[in-house]
Scaffold this motif. Structure first.
Motif, PDB file in Angstrom:
ATOM      1  N   VAL A  55       0.862  -1.186   0.000  1.00 34.54           N
ATOM      2  CA  VAL A  55       0.000   0.000   0.000  1.00 34.54           C
ATOM      3  C   VAL A  55       0.894   1.230   0.000  1.00 34.54           C
ATOM      4  N   ILE A  56       0.511   2.266  -0.768  1.00 34.53           N
ATOM      5  CA  ILE A  56       1.224   3.536  -0.695  1.00 34.53           C
ATOM      6  C   ILE A  56       0.231   4.667  -0.476  1.00 34.53           C
ATOM      7  N   VAL A  57       0.745   5.740   0.105  1.00 38.57           N
ATOM      8  CA  VAL A  57      -0.033   6.965   0.256  1.00 38.57           C
ATOM      9  C   VAL A  57       0.753   8.053  -0.448  1.00 38.57           C
ATOM     10  N   VAL A  58       0.080   8.762  -1.354  1.00 45.18           N
ATOM     11  CA  VAL A  58       0.682   9.893  -2.054  1.00 45.18           C
ATOM     12  C   VAL A  58      -0.263  11.081  -1.943  1.00 45.18           C
ATOM     13  N   ASP A  63       7.556  10.479  -4.544  1.00 45.54           N
ATOM     14  CA  ASP A  63       6.154  10.882  -4.437  1.00 45.54           C
ATOM     15  C   ASP A  63       5.464  10.254  -3.232  1.00 45.54           C
ATOM     16  N   VAL A  64       6.013   9.164  -2.722  1.00 43.47           N
ATOM     17  CA  VAL A  64       5.361   8.374  -1.676  1.00 43.47           C
ATOM     18  C   VAL A  64       5.546   9.025  -0.307  1.00 43.47           C
ATOM     19  N   VAL A  65       4.434   9.220   0.388  1.00 48.45           N
ATOM     20  CA  VAL A  65       4.452   9.781   1.745  1.00 48.45           C
ATOM     21  C   VAL A  65       4.535   8.660   2.774  1.00 48.45           C
ATOM     22  N   LEU A  66       3.870   7.534   2.472  1.00 55.95           N
ATOM     23  CA  LEU A  66       3.844   6.392   3.378  1.00 55.95           C
ATOM     24  C   LEU A  66       3.835   5.115   2.554  1.00 55.95           C
ATOM     25  N   ALA A  67       4.688   4.159   2.913  1.00 60.06           N
ATOM     26  CA  ALA A  67       4.709   2.841   2.276  1.00 60.06           C
ATOM     27  C   ALA A  67       4.370   1.803   3.338  1.00 60.06           C
ATOM     28  N   PRO A  99       9.398   8.990   3.583  1.00 56.82           N
ATOM     29  CA  PRO A  99       9.503   9.401   4.983  1.00 56.82           C
ATOM     30  C   PRO A  99       8.942   8.426   6.008  1.00 56.82           C
ATOM     31  N   ALA A 100       8.019   7.556   5.616  1.00 58.37           N
ATOM     32  CA  ALA A 100       7.422   6.635   6.588  1.00 58.37           C
ATOM     33  C   ALA A 100       7.204   5.268   5.938  1.00 58.37           C
TER      34      ALA A 100
END
Length: 66
Positions: free
Chosen positions: A15-18, A34-38, A64-65
């Motif tokens: 899962v990724i959050v962008v 581009d990814v904020v959270l993986a 970053p996370a």
């Protein structure tokens, strides 16, 4: 992948959050930066790779996370 981006390859997380801006700009292709959270779903067979190898790769890419 765009030339000059770092690193040239990164494994795809579960899962990724962008940001919404990135989704609107390029809805089907994201770069590591581009990814904020993986997020990785751990399983007994992939736990070492997920916790050590992938974590290091994502940190080097600037995620970053994780």
């Amino acid at each position: 992948m765009i030339a000059g981006t770092f690193p040239p390859t990164v494994r795809t997380p579960d899962v990724i959050v962008v940001s919404l801006d990135r989704v609107l700009e390029r809805p089907t292709k994201f770069h590591a930066q581009d990814v904020v959270l993986a997020v990785e779903v751990l399983s007994p067979g992939s736990q070492r790779a997920d916790n050590i190898v992938k974590r290091a790769e994502r940190a080097e890419a600037g995620v970053p996370a994780y």
